[in-house]
Write a protein that holds these residues in place. Structure first.
Motif, PDB file in Angstrom:
ATOM      1  N   UNK A   9      39.832 -46.268  58.237  1.00 58.14           N
ATOM      2  CA  UNK A   9      40.447 -45.561  57.158  1.00 58.14           C
ATOM      3  C   UNK A   9      39.102 -45.585  56.062  1.00 58.14           C
ATOM      4  N   UNK A  10      38.670 -46.521  55.673  1.00 56.36           N
ATOM      5  CA  UNK A  10      37.550 -46.635  54.885  1.00 56.36           C
ATOM      6  C   UNK A  10      36.279 -45.589  55.259  1.00 56.36           C
ATOM      7  N   UNK A  11      36.003 -45.582  56.549  1.00 59.89           N
ATOM      8  CA  UNK A  11      34.867 -44.610  57.099  1.00 59.89           C
ATOM      9  C   UNK A  11      35.583 -43.380  56.767  1.00 59.89           C
ATOM     10  N   UNK A  12      36.568 -42.957  56.918  1.00 63.11           N
ATOM     11  CA  UNK A  12      37.420 -41.722  56.539  1.00 63.11           C
ATOM     12  C   UNK A  12      37.370 -41.404  55.042  1.00 63.11           C
ATOM     13  N   UNK A  13      37.564 -42.338  54.116  1.00 62.46           N
ATOM     14  CA  UNK A  13      37.685 -42.043  52.933  1.00 62.46           C
ATOM     15  C   UNK A  13      36.293 -41.966  52.356  1.00 62.46           C
ATOM     16  N   UNK A  14      35.470 -42.437  53.077  1.00 61.99           N
ATOM     17  CA  UNK A  14      33.914 -42.571  52.424  1.00 61.99           C
ATOM     18  C   UNK A  14      33.242 -41.220  52.916  1.00 61.99           C
ATOM     19  N   UNK A  15      33.417 -40.635  54.111  1.00 62.55           N
ATOM     20  CA  UNK A  15      32.911 -39.633  54.713  1.00 62.55           C
ATOM     21  C   UNK A  15      33.517 -38.386  54.675  1.00 62.55           C
ATOM     22  N   UNK A  16      34.832 -38.213  54.353  1.00 56.93           N
ATOM     23  CA  UNK A  16      35.488 -37.125  54.397  1.00 56.93           C
ATOM     24  C   UNK A  16      34.964 -35.977  53.683  1.00 56.93           C
ATOM     25  N   UNK A  17      34.656 -36.100  52.105  1.00 62.72           N
ATOM     26  CA  UNK A  17      34.449 -35.178  51.421  1.00 62.72           C
ATOM     27  C   UNK A  17      32.764 -34.567  52.071  1.00 62.72           C
ATOM     28  N   UNK A  18      32.081 -35.377  52.398  1.00 66.48           N
ATOM     29  CA  UNK A  18      30.820 -34.529  52.927  1.00 66.48           C
ATOM     30  C   UNK A  18      31.062 -33.672  54.321  1.00 66.48           C
ATOM     31  N   UNK A  19      32.009 -34.303  55.059  1.00 66.84           N
ATOM     32  CA  UNK A  19      32.257 -33.771  56.400  1.00 66.84           C
ATOM     33  C   UNK A  19      33.165 -32.260  56.081  1.00 66.84           C
ATOM     34  N   UNK A  20      33.910 -32.344  54.856  1.00 66.84           N
ATOM     35  CA  UNK A  20      34.674 -30.992  54.588  1.00 66.84           C
ATOM     36  C   UNK A  20      33.673 -30.376  54.289  1.00 66.84           C
ATOM     37  N   UNK A  21      32.809 -30.379  53.273  1.00 68.55           N
ATOM     38  CA  UNK A  21      31.567 -29.621  52.821  1.00 68.55           C
ATOM     39  C   UNK A  21      30.885 -28.943  53.770  1.00 68.55           C
ATOM     40  N   UNK A  22      30.673 -29.820  54.804  1.00 68.56           N
ATOM     41  CA  UNK A  22      29.703 -29.037  55.939  1.00 68.56           C
ATOM     42  C   UNK A  22      30.542 -28.228  56.675  1.00 68.56           C
ATOM     43  N   UNK A  23      31.956 -28.369  57.002  1.00 68.09           N
ATOM     44  CA  UNK A  23      32.621 -27.511  57.522  1.00 68.09           C
ATOM     45  C   UNK A  23      33.037 -26.387  56.897  1.00 68.09           C
ATOM     46  N   UNK A  24      33.097 -26.231  55.739  1.00 70.24           N
ATOM     47  CA  UNK A  24      33.412 -24.922  54.732  1.00 70.24           C
ATOM     48  C   UNK A  24      31.948 -24.435  54.647  1.00 70.24           C
ATOM     49  N   UNK A  25      31.098 -24.998  54.679  1.00 68.67           N
ATOM     50  CA  UNK A  25      29.793 -24.257  54.614  1.00 68.67           C
ATOM     51  C   UNK A  25      29.566 -23.618  56.155  1.00 68.67           C
ATOM     52  N   UNK A  26      29.870 -24.100  57.054  1.00 70.16           N
ATOM     53  CA  UNK A  26      29.628 -23.560  58.433  1.00 70.16           C
ATOM     54  C   UNK A  26      30.752 -22.142  58.596  1.00 70.16           C
ATOM     55  N   UNK A  27      31.889 -22.534  58.129  1.00 69.97           N
ATOM     56  CA  UNK A  27      32.936 -21.346  58.267  1.00 69.97           C
ATOM     57  C   UNK A  27      32.410 -20.148  57.343  1.00 69.97           C
ATOM     58  N   UNK A  28      31.905 -20.634  55.968  1.00 67.89           N
ATOM     59  CA  UNK A  28      31.426 -19.482  55.265  1.00 67.89           C
ATOM     60  C   UNK A  28      30.036 -18.728  55.582  1.00 67.89           C
ATOM     61  N   UNK A  29      29.188 -19.467  56.500  1.00 65.40           N
ATOM     62  CA  UNK A  29      28.205 -18.810  57.422  1.00 65.40           C
ATOM     63  C   UNK A  29      28.657 -17.866  58.373  1.00 65.40           C
ATOM     64  N   UNK A  30      29.701 -18.443  58.940  1.00 60.68           N
ATOM     65  CA  UNK A  30      30.173 -17.686  60.335  1.00 60.68           C
ATOM     66  C   UNK A  30      30.709 -16.181  59.876  1.00 60.68           C
ATOM     67  N   UNK A  31      31.257 -16.275  58.574  1.00 61.50           N
ATOM     68  CA  UNK A  31      32.129 -15.122  58.034  1.00 61.50           C
ATOM     69  C   UNK A  31      30.993 -14.219  57.433  1.00 61.50           C
ATOM     70  N   UNK A  32      29.997 -14.795  56.918  1.00 59.87           N
ATOM     71  CA  UNK A  32      28.899 -13.921  56.430  1.00 59.87           C
ATOM     72  C   UNK A  32      28.171 -13.224  57.715  1.00 59.87           C
ATOM     73  N   UNK A  33      27.923 -13.980  58.860  1.00 57.76           N
ATOM     74  CA  UNK A  33      27.377 -13.488  59.747  1.00 57.76           C
ATOM     75  C   UNK A  33      28.052 -12.372  60.464  1.00 57.76           C
ATOM     76  N   UNK A  34      29.477 -12.361  60.541  1.00 57.64           N
ATOM     77  CA  UNK A  34      30.368 -11.276  61.050  1.00 57.64           C
ATOM     78  C   UNK A  34      30.478 -10.200  59.980  1.00 57.64           C
TER      79      UNK A  34
END
Length: 92
Positions: A9-34
């Protein structure tokens, strides 16, 4: 780490915001490419319609409608994922 829920849970709490930001950027990139692909396909469709008038279909691509439908389906799924991820941002 098997059985150490607090550490996980500590790992999750510490790294969740960064992981979420990377996922959001990836989805935004794919939508832009489409979106970019759609623009290119529209240009190709215009070229194809001009070629049909000249009886020269060498530049037309017969699978554009199929590819376009596929890309629209993928874009719809990515929009759902984007909404879900955005909801995770507000709830975190």
């Amino acid at each position: 780490m098997s059985g150490d829920g607090a550490t996980k849970q500590n790992y999750h709490d510490e790294y969740f915001p960064q992981t979420l930001a990377v996922l959001q950027n990836h989805v935004d990139y794919l939508v832009h490419e489409l979106d970019e692909a759609y623009i290119r396909m529209e240009d190709q469709s215009f070229i194809s319609s001009v070629d049909e008038e000249d009886d020269d279909n060498s530049n037309s691509y017969p699978r554009l409608p199929l590819i376009s439908r596929h890309n629209n389906t993928v874009r719809g799924i990515l929009e759902l994922v984007k909404r879900y991820l955005d909801g995770m941002t507000t709830s975190y």
